[in-house]
Design an enzyme around this catalytic site. Structure first.
Site, PDB file in Angstrom:
ATOM      1  N   GLY A  12       0.772  -1.242   0.000  1.00 36.11           N
ATOM      2  CA  GLY A  12       0.000   0.000   0.000  1.00 36.11           C
ATOM      3  C   GLY A  12       0.796   1.280   0.000  1.00 36.11           C
ATOM      4  O   GLY A  12       0.336   2.291   0.537  1.00 36.11           O
ATOM      5  N   THR A  13       1.983   1.285  -0.620  1.00 33.48           N
ATOM      6  CA  THR A  13       2.763   2.530  -0.642  1.00 33.48           C
ATOM      7  C   THR A  13       2.062   3.614  -1.475  1.00 33.48           C
ATOM      8  O   THR A  13       2.088   4.789  -1.115  1.00 33.48           O
ATOM      9  CB  THR A  13       4.181   2.288  -1.188  1.00 33.48           C
ATOM     10  OG1 THR A  13       4.098   1.629  -2.461  1.00 33.48           O
ATOM     11  CG2 THR A  13       4.991   1.435  -0.224  1.00 33.48           C
ATOM     12  N   ASN A  14       1.435   3.215  -2.569  1.00 27.64           N
ATOM     13  CA  ASN A  14       0.702   4.201  -3.364  1.00 27.64           C
ATOM     14  C   ASN A  14      -0.550   4.675  -2.620  1.00 27.64           C
ATOM     15  O   ASN A  14      -0.938   5.830  -2.726  1.00 27.64           O
ATOM     16  CB  ASN A  14       0.327   3.627  -4.736  1.00 27.64           C
ATOM     17  CG  ASN A  14       1.490   3.668  -5.708  1.00 27.64           C
ATOM     18  OD1 ASN A  14       2.223   4.642  -5.775  1.00 27.64           O
ATOM     19  ND2 ASN A  14       1.673   2.606  -6.469  1.00 27.64           N
ATOM     20  N   MET A  91      -3.365  -6.477  -7.744  1.00 25.49           N
ATOM     21  CA  MET A  91      -2.771  -7.498  -8.604  1.00 25.49           C
ATOM     22  C   MET A  91      -3.775  -8.563  -9.062  1.00 25.49           C
ATOM     23  O   MET A  91      -3.389  -9.668  -9.423  1.00 25.49           O
ATOM     24  CB  MET A  91      -1.608  -8.181  -7.869  1.00 25.49           C
ATOM     25  CG  MET A  91      -0.524  -7.226  -7.403  1.00 25.49           C
ATOM     26  SD  MET A  91       0.217  -6.285  -8.756  1.00 25.49           S
ATOM     27  CE  MET A  91       1.087  -7.581  -9.628  1.00 25.49           C
ATOM     28  N   ILE A  93      -6.818  -9.767 -11.647  1.00 25.13           N
ATOM     29  CA  ILE A  93      -7.446  -9.508 -12.945  1.00 25.13           C
ATOM     30  C   ILE A  93      -8.961  -9.506 -12.778  1.00 25.13           C
ATOM     31  O   ILE A  93      -9.535 -10.405 -12.155  1.00 25.13           O
ATOM     32  CB  ILE A  93      -7.022 -10.582 -13.969  1.00 25.13           C
ATOM     33  CG1 ILE A  93      -5.508 -10.500 -14.212  1.00 25.13           C
ATOM     34  CG2 ILE A  93      -7.771 -10.409 -15.285  1.00 25.13           C
ATOM     35  CD1 ILE A  93      -4.956 -11.652 -15.022  1.00 25.13           C
ATOM     36  N   LEU A  94      -9.604  -8.491 -13.331  1.00 26.23           N
ATOM     37  CA  LEU A  94     -11.057  -8.361 -13.230  1.00 26.23           C
ATOM     38  C   LEU A  94     -11.719  -8.647 -14.570  1.00 26.23           C
ATOM     39  O   LEU A  94     -11.119  -8.478 -15.629  1.00 26.23           O
ATOM     40  CB  LEU A  94     -11.432  -6.948 -12.767  1.00 26.23           C
ATOM     41  CG  LEU A  94     -10.926  -6.531 -11.385  1.00 26.23           C
ATOM     42  CD1 LEU A  94     -11.286  -5.075 -11.109  1.00 26.23           C
ATOM     43  CD2 LEU A  94     -11.495  -7.440 -10.292  1.00 26.23           C
ATOM     44  N   ASN A 108      -5.187   3.732 -13.011  1.00 22.36           N
ATOM     45  CA  ASN A 108      -4.090   2.890 -12.538  1.00 22.36           C
ATOM     46  C   ASN A 108      -2.774   3.638 -12.723  1.00 22.36           C
ATOM     47  O   ASN A 108      -2.644   4.462 -13.625  1.00 22.36           O
ATOM     48  CB  ASN A 108      -4.056   1.590 -13.349  1.00 22.36           C
ATOM     49  CG  ASN A 108      -2.891   0.687 -12.967  1.00 22.36           C
ATOM     50  OD1 ASN A 108      -2.696   0.388 -11.796  1.00 22.36           O
ATOM     51  ND2 ASN A 108      -2.123   0.252 -13.958  1.00 22.36           N
ATOM     52  N   HIS A 110       1.188   2.904 -13.526  1.00 23.83           N
ATOM     53  CA  HIS A 110       2.095   1.863 -14.037  1.00 23.83           C
ATOM     54  C   HIS A 110       3.525   2.382 -13.946  1.00 23.83           C
ATOM     55  O   HIS A 110       3.799   3.534 -14.329  1.00 23.83           O
ATOM     56  CB  HIS A 110       1.738   1.538 -15.494  1.00 23.83           C
ATOM     57  CG  HIS A 110       2.603   0.462 -16.080  1.00 23.83           C
ATOM     58  ND1 HIS A 110       2.440  -0.877 -15.752  1.00 23.83           N
ATOM     59  CD2 HIS A 110       3.646   0.519 -16.950  1.00 23.83           C
ATOM     60  CE1 HIS A 110       3.346  -1.585 -16.405  1.00 23.83           C
ATOM     61  NE2 HIS A 110       4.086  -0.774 -17.129  1.00 23.83           N
TER      62      HIS A 110
END
Length: 208
Positions: A12-14, A91, A93-94, A108, A110
């Protein structure tokens, strides 16, 4: 005031960068109302709790396939009345039903300058390993809208970061986070909440 939901899977750094930006008043017209984790015990959940933000744990392993998981996630997002969904080290996939339900309302970050080192298989340290293997002199981070195409949605913001001769994937990852990801992700979130991102011909434009 827009409701922001943050999707996480790990440290959870972001997410912390978003929380810090919110606490400093850098995110305008938006508030983080919920953090949803695809893994039990993710440290991101602790960060959210310390900040007084509601959390939901939705373990991917409890669902038979991506569709079932995505349907459950949509129910949680509906409960939070989400206006913006932010991937922050998510991480899982939806299924496409999530993008269909929230078109251009999911973003998102990247860890590369898209279209370099992106798409299927490029995540985490793998991105930085590829950048070093190629010998690029500049890398960075990109915030983009999430669409059905992996890392293929309209680009909102990018920031370049210098690659140093003695870099390892780990040192490069740290620098990209500190100098790029943690700066442009909160900025993009604020721009969205202020309705300053416009879409035209499949491209995103930021209003002054």
């Amino acid at each position: 005031m827009k409701n922001i939901c943050v999707l996480v899977s790990g440290g959870g750094t972001n997410l912390q960068a978003l929380i810090d930006a919110q606490n400093c008043g850098e995110i305008k017209n938006g508030k983080i109302v919920g953090v949803i984790s695809s893994k039990e015990g993710a440290y991101a959940l602790e960060r959210a709790k310390k900040a007084g933000i509601k959390t939901t744990v939705l373990p991917r392993k409890h669902f038979s396939d991506n569709l079932a998981y995505s349907e459950a996630l949509l129910r949680v997002l509906d409960e939070y009345k989400a206006d913006l969904i932010v991937y922050a080290g998510f991480m899982t996939i939806l299924d496409g039903i999530v993008c269909d339900a929230y078109p251009y309302k999911m973003i998102n970050v990247h860890p590369a300058l898209i279209p370099s080192f992106c798409g299927k298989g490029f995540y985490g340290l793998k991105v930085h390993e590829a950048a070093l293997e190629k010998g690029v002199k500049l890398t960075g981070a990109t915030v983009h809208f999430v669409t059905s195409e992996c890392d293929g949605g309209p680009i909102i913001l990018q920031k370049a970061v210098e690659v140093l001769p003695d870099d390892t994937p780990e040192t490069l990852q740290k620098r990209v986070m500190e100098q790029a990801e943690w700066k442009i992700l909160p900025k993009a979130v604020s721009l969205f909440c202020e309705d300053k991102i416009k879409l035209k011909d499949g491209k995103a434009y930021v209003e002054a």
